[in-house]
Design an enzyme around this catalytic site. Structure first.
Site, mmCIF file in Angstrom:
data_model
loop_
_atom_site.group_PDB
_atom_site.id
_atom_site.type_symbol
_atom_site.label_atom_id
_atom_site.label_comp_id
_atom_site.label_asym_id
_atom_site.label_seq_id
_atom_site.Cartn_x
_atom_site.Cartn_y
_atom_site.Cartn_z
ATOM 1 N N HIS A 70 6.520 -7.018 -12.669
ATOM 2 C CA HIS A 70 6.599 -6.521 -12.276
ATOM 3 C C HIS A 70 6.313 -5.268 -11.509
ATOM 4 O O HIS A 70 7.252 -4.200 -11.983
ATOM 5 C CB HIS A 70 6.903 -6.700 -10.814
ATOM 6 N N SER B 139 5.096 -6.994 -1.281
ATOM 7 C CA SER B 139 5.519 -8.245 -2.036
ATOM 8 C C SER B 139 4.992 -9.217 -2.401
ATOM 9 O O SER B 139 3.304 -8.249 -3.027
ATOM 10 C CB SER B 139 5.365 -8.871 -0.780
ATOM 11 N N LYS B 140 5.583 -9.757 -3.509
ATOM 12 C CA LYS B 140 4.433 -10.558 -4.792
ATOM 13 C C LYS B 140 3.527 -11.221 -4.358
ATOM 14 O O LYS B 140 2.225 -11.700 -5.009
ATOM 15 C CB LYS B 140 5.523 -11.525 -5.442
ATOM 16 N N ARG B 141 3.748 -11.363 -3.035
ATOM 17 C CA ARG B 141 2.571 -12.823 -2.063
ATOM 18 C C ARG B 141 1.297 -11.650 -2.045
ATOM 19 O O ARG B 141 -0.052 -12.606 -1.121
ATOM 20 C CB ARG B 141 2.712 -13.472 -1.449
ATOM 21 N N ASP B 142 1.370 -10.619 -2.090
ATOM 22 C CA ASP B 142 0.791 -9.308 -1.296
ATOM 23 C C ASP B 142 -0.382 -9.644 -2.603
ATOM 24 O O ASP B 142 -0.143 -8.525 -3.347
ATOM 25 C CB ASP B 142 0.685 -7.877 -0.839
#
Ligand code: GLU
Length: 480
Positions: free
Chosen positions: A17, A255-258
């Site tokens: 990431h 955020s990794k979900r964004d």
């Protein structure tokens, strides 16, 4: 100064990431700036969260970025190996025993239900945070034996010293202080025998002679827990530093979900960003050099790194800036380097093999200065493979009286001996005949002959479009 040794210690729970890559990059810069070692250690003790291929992917993308480890699981120094925590369980066991013997740690037989019940009681009683009630701290031998006979599992907790203050001089934020009274007796070894992160990390940092621990700010509150273990063993505490958050353009933590912004290094590689541009860009996330210069090679960044210029404010992940930077690096490539780089991106979306090789090279070179990232080439060259769709703005240009005049004249002058030079002559003849200039002349010809209002050098674009297609487009338009 003792030898500088900095470690990057990812958990292999997914792809690399941008946040972790930045941590690794700064760990690397610190190590290299001081002529020290950059160590890659794999923290795989959270077994359920490990993903297959996670470690290999981390290593691959670190190497791709040019963040090469001096020591790692693949490149062990026998003095410090192994470099994967799950291969170091015997070592942790040895140090756990020492803490049990010295009374700094104790076995806890509480079940998760018991713990939860107690935490709920504390919450109901209005405590701001919950902590272990030390029920097992002074268990007598008989109770212990009874629990063992019952087959109860135990974890091992650290007995947190009373009334201790933990202060460290953070490389980013300066002095930070914690009080031990705010920390409950925490688990150092889980009931499955695997150590927790905060415990294993200290044993490793000590045994691997790590001088600087530089990581994300989410680890600030872990630092006092780690310091207390260093102190219990009478070990030298490393220098700590915690980088600030990376935020998106609206100021929110990435955020990794964004999904609004790509966050994995693999995605940037796939899109055709260059490792040297990524390296340069990430080095400016949370750090700034002296002066206005923004483009730096890796060697320059290593030389320029200065911990006093680490930023205390969150750093904004500005994709536009990254794209600009990438573009600058692409423009620096020689023609041969450019062709080698861009060809796979072009081939991924268009059938290059069916075209003449010299034509392909000319086409790709025509877009060299314009392409900001590799995969962008796909849309840029598309009109040479598929008839472009004429937009409203282009219809407008086609409706101009002058466009008809220009197209008719150019069609008449169209050279059969097809070359950029001959096209230039034809264009000059049209210019003379029509007595037009500026937009009516250039835009008129561009839209009527290429069906697009934007593009690279017009004569080169016409040349690559080819005699037949240009002729047909102009004829169809003029005779409509
Ligand atoms: N394994 C930890 C993480 O991935 C490392 C934290 C540290 O550098 O101490 O966040």
């Amino acid at each position: 100064m003792e030898r500088v040794r900095v470690r990057y210690a990812p958990s292999p729970t997914g792809f690399l990431h941008i946040g972790n890559a930045r941590t690794a990059l700064f760990d690397y810069l610190i190590a290299k700036h001081y002529g020290g070692d950059f160590v890659l250690r794999i923290e795989d003790t959270d077994v359920e969260r490990n993903v297959e291929g996670g470690e290999a992917s981390q290593t691959y993308f670190l190497n791709w970025l040019g963040i090469e480890a001096d020591e790692s699981p693949d490149k062990p120094n026998p003095k410090y190996a192994p470099y994967r925590q799950m291969e170091r369980l015997d070592i942790y066991r040895e140090y756990t025993e020492k803490l049990l013997e010295s009374g700094h740690a104790y076995k806890c037989y509480c079940t998760s239900e018991e713990l939860e019940e107690d935490y709920n009681r504390q919450k109901e009683a209005g405590y701001a945070s919950t902590r272990y009630n030390q029920k097992c701290l002074h268990l007598d031998a008989a109770t212990k034996a009874a629990y063992e006979a019952e087959g109860r599992q135990h974890s091992i907790r650290l007995h947190v010293p009373e009334d201790q203050t933990y202060t460290f001089d953070d490389m980013v934020r300066g002095e930070i202080t914690f009080e031990s009274k705010d920390i409950g007796d925490w688990v150092i070894v889980k009931s499955n025998g695997i150590p927790t992160y905060n415990f294993a990390v200290v044993i490793d940092d000590h045994l691997m002679e790590i001088s600087h621990v530089f990581r994300g700010e989410e680890h600030i509150s872990n630092t006092p827990k780690q310091m207390m273990i260093f102190e219990m063993f009478n070990w030298e505490i490393p220098r700590y530093g915690h980088m600030t958050l990376i935020v998106n353009e609206s100021g929110k933590k990435l955020s990794k979900r964004d999904n609004s912004v790509m966050q994995f290094i693999s995605q940037y590689k796939d899109q055709g960003y260059l490792p040297e541009a990524m390296f340069n860009f990430m080095a400016l996330l949370g750090w700034s050099p002296k002066g206005e210069k923004e483009l730096f090679t890796k060697e320059e960044l290593i030389a320029e790194f200065d911990e006093s210029r680490l930023s205390k404010a969150p750093s904004m992940f500005d994709v536009t800036k990254l794209t600009w930077m990438n573009h600058q690096y692409l423009k620096e490539k020689s023609d041969a380097e450019w062709l080698e780089f861009v060809r796979p991106y072009a081939a991924a979306s268009h059938d290059l093999a069916s075209k003449d090789e010299a034509w392909v090279e000319k086409l790709l070179l025509l877009y060299k200065d314009q392409t900001q990232y590799g995969s962008e080439i796909g849309s840029l060259i598309d009109s040479f493979f598929n008839e472009p769709v004429i937009t409203e703005a282009e219809e407008e240009v086609l409706a101009w009286e002058t466009t008809k005049t220009v197209a008719a004249s150019f069609l008449k002058n169209l050279p059969e001996a097809w070359s950029v030079e001959a096209l230039k002559e034809a264009f000059n003849a049209t210019k003379k005949e029509t007595e037009l200039k500026g937009k009516p002349l250039f835009m008129g010809l561009r839209v009527s002959a290429t069906h697009q209002s934007h593009g690279p050098d017009l004569m080169s674009a016409l040349y690559l479009t080819g005699y037949d297609v240009v002729k047909k487009r102009l004829e169809t338009y003029v005779n409509a």
